[in-house]
Write a protein that holds these residues in place. Structure first.
Motif, PDB file in Angstrom:
ATOM      1  N   ARG A  94       0.947  -1.314   0.305  1.00 23.77           N
ATOM      2  CA  ARG A  94       0.289  -0.276   0.097  1.00 23.77           C
ATOM      3  C   ARG A  94       1.006   1.664   0.211  1.00 23.77           C
ATOM      4  NH1 ARG A  94      -4.882   0.589   4.540  1.00 23.77           N
ATOM      5  NH2 ARG A  94      -4.992   2.256   2.841  1.00 23.77           N
ATOM      6  N   LEU A  95       1.970   0.949   0.932  1.00 23.12           N
ATOM      7  CA  LEU A  95       2.885   2.733   0.289  1.00 23.12           C
ATOM      8  C   LEU A  95       3.708   2.635  -0.598  1.00 23.12           C
ATOM      9  CD1 LEU A  95       3.030   1.212   3.468  1.00 23.12           C
ATOM     10  CD2 LEU A  95       4.895   2.319   4.078  1.00 23.12           C
ATOM     11  N   VAL A  96       4.159   1.528  -1.167  1.00 21.81           N
ATOM     12  CA  VAL A  96       4.127   2.045  -2.883  1.00 21.81           C
ATOM     13  C   VAL A  96       3.305   2.178  -4.130  1.00 21.81           C
ATOM     14  CG1 VAL A  96       5.343   0.794  -4.369  1.00 21.81           C
ATOM     15  CG2 VAL A  96       5.862   0.429  -2.224  1.00 21.81           C
ATOM     16  N   SER A  97       2.534   1.011  -4.119  1.00 18.30           N
ATOM     17  CA  SER A  97       1.887   1.664  -5.417  1.00 18.30           C
ATOM     18  C   SER A  97       0.512   0.849  -5.550  1.00 18.30           C
ATOM     19  CB  SER A  97       2.038   1.803  -7.097  1.00 18.30           C
ATOM     20  OG  SER A  97       2.398   0.253  -7.179  1.00 18.30           O
ATOM     21  N   GLY A  98       0.277   0.255  -4.496  1.00 20.38           N
ATOM     22  CA  GLY A  98      -0.534  -1.135  -3.896  1.00 20.38           C
ATOM     23  C   GLY A  98      -1.512  -0.339  -3.521  1.00 20.38           C
ATOM     24  N   ASP A  99      -2.096   1.232  -2.614  1.00 26.40           N
ATOM     25  CA  ASP A  99      -2.947   1.582  -2.126  1.00 26.40           C
ATOM     26  C   ASP A  99      -4.356   1.498  -2.982  1.00 26.40           C
ATOM     27  OD1 ASP A  99      -4.400   2.454   0.004  1.00 26.40           O
ATOM     28  OD2 ASP A  99      -3.075   4.777  -0.448  1.00 26.40           O
ATOM     29  N   SER A 100      -4.840   1.217  -3.782  1.00 26.83           N
ATOM     30  CA  SER A 100      -6.397   1.304  -4.181  1.00 26.83           C
ATOM     31  C   SER A 100      -7.373   1.888  -2.993  1.00 26.83           C
ATOM     32  CB  SER A 100      -7.078  -0.560  -4.261  1.00 26.83           C
ATOM     33  OG  SER A 100      -8.497  -0.019  -5.077  1.00 26.83           O
ATOM     34  N   PRO A 101      -7.762   2.833  -4.203  1.00 31.29           N
ATOM     35  CA  PRO A 101      -9.095   3.818  -3.284  1.00 31.29           C
ATOM     36  C   PRO A 101      -9.913   3.025  -2.729  1.00 31.29           C
ATOM     37  CG  PRO A 101      -9.098   4.228  -6.002  1.00 31.29           C
ATOM     38  CD  PRO A 101      -7.684   3.377  -5.557  1.00 31.29           C
ATOM     39  N   LEU A 102     -10.378   1.668  -2.821  1.00 31.23           N
ATOM     40  CA  LEU A 102     -11.500   0.510  -2.263  1.00 31.23           C
ATOM     41  C   LEU A 102     -11.381   0.286  -1.114  1.00 31.23           C
ATOM     42  CD1 LEU A 102     -12.168  -1.799  -4.984  1.00 31.23           C
ATOM     43  CD2 LEU A 102     -13.155   0.164  -4.091  1.00 31.23           C
ATOM     44  N   ASN A 103      -9.888   0.751  -0.949  1.00 37.57           N
ATOM     45  CA  ASN A 103      -9.365   0.407   0.797  1.00 37.57           C
ATOM     46  C   ASN A 103      -9.487   1.472   1.596  1.00 37.57           C
ATOM     47  OD1 ASN A 103      -6.992  -0.805   1.064  1.00 37.57           O
ATOM     48  ND2 ASN A 103      -6.232  -0.737  -0.469  1.00 37.57           N
ATOM     49  N   ALA A 268       3.365  -0.388  11.252  1.00 35.95           N
ATOM     50  CA  ALA A 268       3.091  -2.097  11.629  1.00 35.95           C
ATOM     51  C   ALA A 268       3.786  -2.033  10.419  1.00 35.95           C
ATOM     52  CB  ALA A 268       1.195  -1.534  11.183  1.00 35.95           C
ATOM     53  N   ARG A 269       4.530  -3.741  10.882  1.00 36.00           N
ATOM     54  CA  ARG A 269       5.274  -4.085   9.701  1.00 36.00           C
ATOM     55  C   ARG A 269       4.571  -4.987   8.539  1.00 36.00           C
ATOM     56  NH1 ARG A 269      10.456  -3.747  11.565  1.00 36.00           N
ATOM     57  NH2 ARG A 269      11.601  -5.517  10.095  1.00 36.00           N
ATOM     58  N   THR A 270       3.165  -5.393   8.926  1.00 36.06           N
ATOM     59  CA  THR A 270       2.430  -5.814   8.524  1.00 36.06           C
ATOM     60  C   THR A 270       1.737  -4.839   7.947  1.00 36.06           C
ATOM     61  OG1 THR A 270       1.011  -6.243  10.064  1.00 36.06           O
ATOM     62  CG2 THR A 270       2.670  -7.913   9.969  1.00 36.06           C
ATOM     63  N   LEU A 271       1.788  -3.598   7.031  1.00 40.87           N
ATOM     64  CA  LEU A 271       1.119  -3.342   6.762  1.00 40.87           C
ATOM     65  C   LEU A 271       2.380  -2.948   5.861  1.00 40.87           C
ATOM     66  CD1 LEU A 271      -1.522  -1.421   5.537  1.00 40.87           C
ATOM     67  CD2 LEU A 271      -0.235   0.394   7.286  1.00 40.87           C
ATOM     68  N   VAL A 272       3.892  -2.186   5.804  1.00 42.40           N
ATOM     69  CA  VAL A 272       4.684  -1.890   5.270  1.00 42.40           C
ATOM     70  C   VAL A 272       5.319  -3.243   4.349  1.00 42.40           C
ATOM     71  CG1 VAL A 272       6.727  -1.231   5.530  1.00 42.40           C
ATOM     72  CG2 VAL A 272       5.149  -0.306   6.877  1.00 42.40           C
ATOM     73  N   PHE A 273       5.307  -3.578   5.264  1.00 46.58           N
ATOM     74  CA  PHE A 273       6.626  -4.944   4.190  1.00 46.58           C
ATOM     75  C   PHE A 273       5.396  -6.127   3.681  1.00 46.58           C
ATOM     76  CE2 PHE A 273       9.469  -2.816   7.807  1.00 46.58           C
ATOM     77  CZ  PHE A 273      10.419  -2.153   6.206  1.00 46.58           C
ATOM     78  N   THR A 274       4.025  -5.748   3.048  1.00 49.02           N
ATOM     79  CA  THR A 274       3.793  -6.322   2.473  1.00 49.02           C
ATOM     80  C   THR A 274       2.569  -5.856   1.157  1.00 49.02           C
ATOM     81  OG1 THR A 274       2.282  -8.421   2.750  1.00 49.02           O
ATOM     82  CG2 THR A 274       1.203  -6.813   4.067  1.00 49.02           C
ATOM     83  N   THR A 275       2.261  -6.933   0.483  1.00 49.55           N
ATOM     84  CA  THR A 275       1.190  -6.519  -0.363  1.00 49.55           C
ATOM     85  C   THR A 275       0.365  -6.285  -0.377  1.00 49.55           C
ATOM     86  OG1 THR A 275       2.793  -7.655  -1.999  1.00 49.55           O
ATOM     87  CG2 THR A 275       0.197  -7.272  -3.061  1.00 49.55           C
ATOM     88  N   GLY A 276      -1.021  -5.216  -1.180  1.00 49.65           N
ATOM     89  CA  GLY A 276      -1.996  -4.506  -0.365  1.00 49.65           C
ATOM     90  C   GLY A 276      -3.156  -6.056  -1.069  1.00 49.65           C
ATOM     91  N   LEU A 277      -4.066  -5.454  -0.330  1.00 53.02           N
ATOM     92  CA  LEU A 277      -5.107  -6.741  -0.376  1.00 53.02           C
ATOM     93  C   LEU A 277      -5.921  -6.692  -2.205  1.00 53.02           C
ATOM     94  CD1 LEU A 277      -7.994  -6.358   2.635  1.00 53.02           C
ATOM     95  CD2 LEU A 277      -6.536  -8.144   2.032  1.00 53.02           C
ATOM     96  N   PRO A 278      -5.882  -7.300  -2.722  1.00 54.84           N
ATOM     97  CA  PRO A 278      -6.194  -7.504  -3.910  1.00 54.84           C
ATOM     98  C   PRO A 278      -7.952  -7.064  -4.253  1.00 54.84           C
ATOM     99  CG  PRO A 278      -6.119  -9.600  -3.358  1.00 54.84           C
ATOM    100  CD  PRO A 278      -6.035  -9.330  -2.251  1.00 54.84           C
ATOM    101  N   PRO A 279      -7.475  -5.982  -5.663  1.00 55.60           N
ATOM    102  CA  PRO A 279      -8.968  -5.364  -5.601  1.00 55.60           C
ATOM    103  C   PRO A 279     -10.061  -5.984  -5.379  1.00 55.60           C
ATOM    104  CG  PRO A 279      -7.335  -4.960  -7.353  1.00 55.60           C
ATOM    105  CD  PRO A 279      -6.675  -5.863  -6.740  1.00 55.60           C
ATOM    106  N   GLN A 280     -10.341  -7.465  -6.063  1.00 51.46           N
ATOM    107  CA  GLN A 280     -11.602  -8.411  -5.749  1.00 51.46           C
ATOM    108  C   GLN A 280     -11.892  -8.367  -4.504  1.00 51.46           C
ATOM    109  OE1 GLN A 280      -9.037  -9.042  -7.221  1.00 51.46           O
ATOM    110  NE2 GLN A 280      -8.511 -11.544  -6.992  1.00 51.46           N
ATOM    111  N   VAL A 281     -10.873  -8.392  -3.770  1.00 49.20           N
ATOM    112  CA  VAL A 281     -11.261  -8.787  -2.023  1.00 49.20           C
ATOM    113  C   VAL A 281     -11.783  -7.316  -1.352  1.00 49.20           C
ATOM    114  CG1 VAL A 281     -10.233  -9.655   0.261  1.00 49.20           C
ATOM    115  CG2 VAL A 281      -9.765 -10.546  -1.922  1.00 49.20           C
TER     116      VAL A 281
END
Ligand SMILES: Cc1ncc(COP(=O)(O)O)c(C=O)c1O
Length: 393
Positions: A94-103, A268-281
């Motif tokens: 989410r911190l890079v480019s995976g922060d879908s507006p759906l979040n 929060a390391r489990t937010l920073v160092f992991t990929t954002g949730l997929p859009p369908q989710v």
């Protein structure tokens, strides 16, 4: 077009394969000897809580899909639409480019429902706890936790480095005793579940919050099994939960004061160092949470089915959608599970370490999607198969 060639990796020497297999097999044999070996059974889920497990059709009474939203046509359509609009994956953290507006849409809705300043969505409930707790306390601090708290709350507490003291389940006097003599300069965090996942009972949130105010502690609750179903006045400063149970999808969240929720983006390391949730989710979760916000009938419906079940078996009135039937030994729980399956009901036996030693059980979980006739038929099947004294206790 360039072609990519991978070098043949060095083959693992066969003695190492044998060594690791022997190591793992010895552990598996020990678990099997105690009836504690776990297995995976491919299960196809369908509407109305129907499942096909290894080719056998059954009605499931062990999902956490309390409102049936995982199969709701609006939720399923929203998943498809989000994938078509945004793609199948988030692409990055989410911190890079995976922060879908759906979040953000999801976070606003959850914060509004919870009545908190802000909310942050995580990859799962497990990750939400693991991410949030080390942002709240560290090695000079104290965590006081209900002894029946979920494994991921314990893991989060351990990860934080704080001293951890357990209090007896739902025992406010013991919680007070554990809070006394806390660290001189450190912070104190009290953690509990709102609805206990394996027992279905509720935490005394008001009394615990009063204690927190007296001892200068922050309270954090895990509402995994309450959100969307059980309306409990919750005074906790930090409220986490999951999108995988009544919401019927996947993901987790942490709600609380705005600056703390902002801090988790950096810490929060489990937010920073992991990929954002997929859009369908995310798309499915937005739709499901909006159904929860607007439709209170579903929650009433599942509670009335749970009550019909406890009435049929002469059990106490349920506090939630979870009804435990305590059987003691793991072998007994497995035996009743197998007999129920022969009658067409899938109710999973829960064994240590998920529950304390000697308290193996059937955990019966209800959904608004169950048919009342199936609920009553399960009660009849249990009367046939439970050991004689179980319902008399
Ligand atoms: C009380 C509790 N907290 C957290 C979790 C973890 O949630 P998730 O499945 O979203 O990782 C669970 C799920 O089993 C749970 O029961």
């Amino acid at each position: 077009m360039p072609t990519f060639r991978f070098k043949q990796s060095r083959p693992v020497i066969s003695s190492q394969i044998d060594e690791l297999n022997a190591f793992a097999q010895a552990k598996l044999d020990k678990l099997a000897a105690k009836d504690l070996k776990r297995g995976l059974v491919p299960t196809t889920r369908g509407v109305g809580c129907s499942v096909v497990r290894d080719g056998e059709a059954a009605i499931s009474f062990c999902d956490n899909d309390y409102l049936g939203l995982s199969q709701n046509p609006r939720v399923v359509a929203a998943a498809g639409a989000a994938a078509i609009r945004h793609g199948a994956g988030a692409g990055a953290s989410r911190l890079v480019s995976g922060d879908s507006p759906l979040n953000h849409e999801l976070e606003s809705m959850i914060a509004q429902i919870k009545g908190t300043e802000a909310c942050r969505v995580f990859g799962s409930g497990y990750m939400a706890n693991l991410g949030a707790v080390p942002c709240l306390v560290g090695d000079k601090d104290l965590i006081v936790m209900d002894e029946l708290s979920h494994a991921c709350m314990r893991a989060a507490a351990q990860l934080s480095g704080a001293e951890v003291r357990m209090f007896r389940h739902n025992d406010v006097a013991d919680a007070r005793a554990q809070l006394a003599n806390g660290p001189e300069h450190g912070r104190i965090l009290l953690m509990t579940e709102t609805v206990f996942s394996m027992d279905g009972d509720l935490a005394p949130l008001q009394e615990l919050q009063a204690l927190c105010e007296k001892f200068g502690a922050w309270m954090m609750t895990d509402d995994a099994h309450g959100f969307g179903v059980i309306k409990q006045e919750n005074p906790a400063l930090i409220q986490m939960g999951t999108l995988s149970k009544a919401v019927g999808v996947y993901g987790g969240y942490v709600c609380g004061p705005a600056a703390f929720v902002e801090l988790m983006i950096s810490r929060a390391r489990t937010l920073v160092f992991t990929t954002g949730l997929p859009p369908q989710v995310l798309g499915a979760a937005v739709e499901a949470v909006s159904i929860i916000r607007d439709d209170t009938q579903l929650a009433k419906d599942v509670m009335s089915k749970t009550t019909a079940f406890t009435n049929a078996l002469g059990l106490p009135k349920p506090s939630s959608t979870i009804v435990p039937i305590l059987l003691g030994e793991a072998s007994v729980a497995l035996d009743v599970q197998a007999k129920l399956l022969e009658d067409g009901f899938h109710v999973s036996a829960i064994r240590p370490p998920t529950v304390p030693e000697g308290s193996s059980r059937l955990r019966v979980a209800f959904s608004a999607a169950h048919e009342l006739d199936d609920v009553l038929a399960l009660a009849e099947s249990l009367k046939k198969h439970l050991p004689k004294d179980v319902l008399e206790k």
